[in-house]
Design a protein around this motif. Structure first.
Motif, PDB file in Angstrom:
ATOM      1  N   GLY A   1       1.587   0.715  -4.644  1.00 23.23           N
ATOM      2  CA  GLY A   1       0.324   1.334  -4.260  1.00 23.23           C
ATOM      3  C   GLY A   1      -0.836   0.806  -5.090  1.00 23.23           C
ATOM      4  N   LEU A   2      -0.583   0.611  -6.382  1.00 19.00           N
ATOM      5  CA  LEU A   2      -1.623   0.041  -7.242  1.00 19.00           C
ATOM      6  C   LEU A   2      -1.926  -1.404  -6.867  1.00 19.00           C
ATOM      7  CD1 LEU A   2      -0.607   1.592 -10.685  1.00 19.00           C
ATOM      8  CD2 LEU A   2      -2.743   2.000  -9.436  1.00 19.00           C
ATOM      9  N   TRP A   3      -0.889  -2.169  -6.517  1.00 18.56           N
ATOM     10  CA  TRP A   3      -1.121  -3.556  -6.101  1.00 18.56           C
ATOM     11  C   TRP A   3      -1.906  -3.620  -4.791  1.00 18.56           C
ATOM     12  CZ3 TRP A   3      -1.571  -7.859  -8.478  1.00 18.56           C
ATOM     13  CH2 TRP A   3      -0.827  -8.126  -9.619  1.00 18.56           C
ATOM     14  N   ILE A   4      -1.583  -2.750  -3.846  1.00 22.25           N
ATOM     15  CA  ILE A   4      -2.325  -2.717  -2.580  1.00 22.25           C
ATOM     16  C   ILE A   4      -3.766  -2.289  -2.835  1.00 22.25           C
ATOM     17  CG2 ILE A   4      -2.542  -1.507  -0.367  1.00 22.25           C
ATOM     18  CD1 ILE A   4       0.532  -1.576  -0.211  1.00 22.25           C
ATOM     19  N   THR A   5      -3.942  -1.331  -3.728  1.00 20.01           N
ATOM     20  CA  THR A   5      -5.287  -0.898  -4.093  1.00 20.01           C
ATOM     21  C   THR A   5      -6.069  -2.060  -4.700  1.00 20.01           C
ATOM     22  OG1 THR A   5      -4.541   1.374  -4.454  1.00 20.01           O
ATOM     23  CG2 THR A   5      -6.593   0.708  -5.553  1.00 20.01           C
ATOM     24  N   PHE A   6      -5.451  -2.763  -5.631  1.00 19.02           N
ATOM     25  CA  PHE A   6      -6.102  -3.911  -6.262  1.00 19.02           C
ATOM     26  C   PHE A   6      -6.457  -4.969  -5.213  1.00 19.02           C
ATOM     27  CE2 PHE A   6      -5.846  -8.154  -8.158  1.00 19.02           C
ATOM     28  CZ  PHE A   6      -6.820  -8.048  -9.150  1.00 19.02           C
ATOM     29  N   GLY A   7      -5.522  -5.276  -4.333  1.00 13.37           N
ATOM     30  CA  GLY A   7      -5.764  -6.278  -3.298  1.00 13.37           C
ATOM     31  C   GLY A   7      -6.877  -5.871  -2.349  1.00 13.37           C
ATOM     32  N   THR A   8      -6.886  -4.613  -1.953  1.00 11.03           N
ATOM     33  CA  THR A   8      -7.935  -4.104  -1.066  1.00 11.03           C
ATOM     34  C   THR A   8      -9.303  -4.233  -1.728  1.00 11.03           C
ATOM     35  OG1 THR A   8      -6.385  -2.530  -0.068  1.00 11.03           O
ATOM     36  CG2 THR A   8      -8.732  -2.065   0.212  1.00 11.03           C
TER      37      THR A   8
ATOM     38  N   ALA B   1      -6.376   2.919   7.913  1.00  9.44           N
ATOM     39  CA  ALA B   1      -4.915   2.919   7.783  1.00  9.44           C
ATOM     40  C   ALA B   1      -4.489   2.404   6.417  1.00  9.44           C
ATOM     41  CB  ALA B   1      -4.292   2.067   8.891  1.00  9.44           C
ATOM     42  N   LEU B   2      -5.105   1.323   5.947  1.00  8.49           N
ATOM     43  CA  LEU B   2      -4.755   0.748   4.647  1.00  8.49           C
ATOM     44  C   LEU B   2      -5.050   1.724   3.518  1.00  8.49           C
ATOM     45  CD1 LEU B   2      -3.649  -1.787   3.272  1.00  8.49           C
ATOM     46  CD2 LEU B   2      -5.998  -2.635   3.141  1.00  8.49           C
ATOM     47  N   GLN B   3      -6.181   2.394   3.588  1.00  9.85           N
ATOM     48  CA  GLN B   3      -6.498   3.380   2.556  1.00  9.85           C
ATOM     49  C   GLN B   3      -5.517   4.555   2.611  1.00  9.85           C
ATOM     50  OE1 GLN B   3     -10.698   4.050   3.364  1.00  9.85           O
ATOM     51  NE2 GLN B   3     -11.251   2.665   1.697  1.00  9.85           N
ATOM     52  N   THR B   4      -5.120   4.964   3.796  1.00  6.72           N
ATOM     53  CA  THR B   4      -4.168   6.069   3.933  1.00  6.72           C
ATOM     54  C   THR B   4      -2.791   5.671   3.395  1.00  6.72           C
ATOM     55  OG1 THR B   4      -5.380   6.873   5.855  1.00  6.72           O
ATOM     56  CG2 THR B   4      -3.121   7.665   5.580  1.00  6.72           C
ATOM     57  N   VAL B   5      -2.331   4.470   3.722  1.00  7.31           N
ATOM     58  CA  VAL B   5      -1.048   3.978   3.200  1.00  7.31           C
ATOM     59  C   VAL B   5      -1.103   3.896   1.682  1.00  7.31           C
ATOM     60  CG1 VAL B   5       0.458   1.948   3.085  1.00  7.31           C
ATOM     61  CG2 VAL B   5      -0.333   2.789   5.296  1.00  7.31           C
ATOM     62  N   SER B   6      -2.209   3.417   1.146  1.00  3.32           N
ATOM     63  CA  SER B   6      -2.365   3.331  -0.309  1.00  3.32           C
ATOM     64  C   SER B   6      -2.231   4.704  -0.951  1.00  3.32           C
ATOM     65  CB  SER B   6      -3.726   2.730  -0.674  1.00  3.32           C
ATOM     66  OG  SER B   6      -3.814   1.403  -0.263  1.00  3.32           O
ATOM     67  N   VAL B   7      -2.862   5.713  -0.352  1.00  5.89           N
ATOM     68  CA  VAL B   7      -2.783   7.072  -0.894  1.00  5.89           C
ATOM     69  C   VAL B   7      -1.334   7.550  -0.922  1.00  5.89           C
ATOM     70  CG1 VAL B   7      -3.389   9.493  -0.433  1.00  5.89           C
ATOM     71  CG2 VAL B   7      -5.142   7.711  -0.272  1.00  5.89           C
TER      72      VAL B   7
END
Length: 140
Positions: free
Chosen positions: A75-82, A57-63
């Motif tokens: 999206g970049l911040w969530i990607t960085f955090g992940t 789900a997190l990867q899908t939301v990031s996309v």
């Protein structure tokens, strides 16, 4: 330089959108295997199923965020955090586990845990570069 500040975040966002799309699809199509491998990972026993759904789900939301211009920065911040959480977990595995199972799917299947940590750190730097160039573009 001005054009680079505009293009760089888009390129980085599209790169991560493709990467996370592939990762989420690989995990979703091999869900049982992904869940079972998470269950075997040190410290994650009993949390395999919710973690498997959560990661997908997190990867899908990031996309989605990375593809939608007004939300790309987040999206970049969530990607960085992940990626930071993944890198922290991998670092912990390398420090405290003697024989960790592989939870990699697809292209990363052949990588060692150390290789995966180096890759994650490189991807974190890439995401941070996208964040910084996007921020620089906003301030001008």
């Amino acid at each position: 330089m001005k054009n680079l500040i505009k293009i760089w975040p888009l390129g980085i966002s599209l790169f991560f959108a493709v990467l996370f799309s592939y990762a989420a699809m690989s995990k979703a199509t091999g869900f049982k295997n992904f869940r079972d491998q998470l269950e075997q990972s040190p410290g994650l026993q009993g949390y395999g199923e919710p973690l498997a759904y959560g990661v997908i789900a997190l990867q899908t939301v990031s996309v989605i965020l990375l593809c939608y211009r007004p939300l790309r920065f987040w999206g970049l911040w969530i990607t960085f955090g992940t990626l930071a959480v993944f890198a922290g977990y991998i670092g912990g595995i390398l420090l405290y586990s003697k024989n960790p199972p592989c939870t990699c799917i697809g292209l990363l299947e052949k990588m060692t845990w150390k290789d995966n940590l180096v890759l994650n750190i490189g991807l974190m730097i890439t995401a941070l570069t996208g964040i910084m160039t996007m921020k620089a573009g906003r301030s001008k």
